[in-house]
Design an enzyme around this catalytic site. Sequence first.
Site, mmCIF file in Angstrom:
data_model
loop_
_atom_site.group_PDB
_atom_site.id
_atom_site.type_symbol
_atom_site.label_atom_id
_atom_site.label_comp_id
_atom_site.label_asym_id
_atom_site.label_seq_id
_atom_site.Cartn_x
_atom_site.Cartn_y
_atom_site.Cartn_z
ATOM 1 N N CYS A 11 3.053 -45.985 91.636
ATOM 2 C CA CYS A 11 2.836 -45.664 90.233
ATOM 3 C C CYS A 11 1.362 -45.328 89.973
ATOM 4 C CB CYS A 11 3.263 -46.836 89.351
ATOM 5 S SG CYS A 11 2.238 -48.306 89.569
ATOM 6 N N CYS A 14 -1.095 -48.147 90.701
ATOM 7 C CA CYS A 14 -1.319 -48.355 92.135
ATOM 8 C C CYS A 14 -2.285 -47.308 92.677
ATOM 9 C CB CYS A 14 0.003 -48.300 92.892
ATOM 10 S SG CYS A 14 1.163 -49.588 92.375
#
Length: 78
Positions: A11, A14
């Site tokens: 995501c 991250c």
Amino acid sequence: MKNIKVLGSGCTNCKTTAQIIKEIAEANGVEINLEKVEDLSQIMAYGVMSTPAVIIDEQLIHKGSVPTRELVESWFVG
């Protein structure tokens, strides 16, 4: 050299975490091996339930949010 793993689904949070770590390591002249781990079974093996999480030299040091630049810097300096 520090071995760093960013655990997460891939995501935005991250990716941001990995980018911050890379930038700060470079700025401080610290050699790192940065790995993104997106496999759920590998993430669970570290006991992580909320991502992003950061593992340095096989030690869980952060989980559940994007770390601040100041926090990441503290991992490399001193």
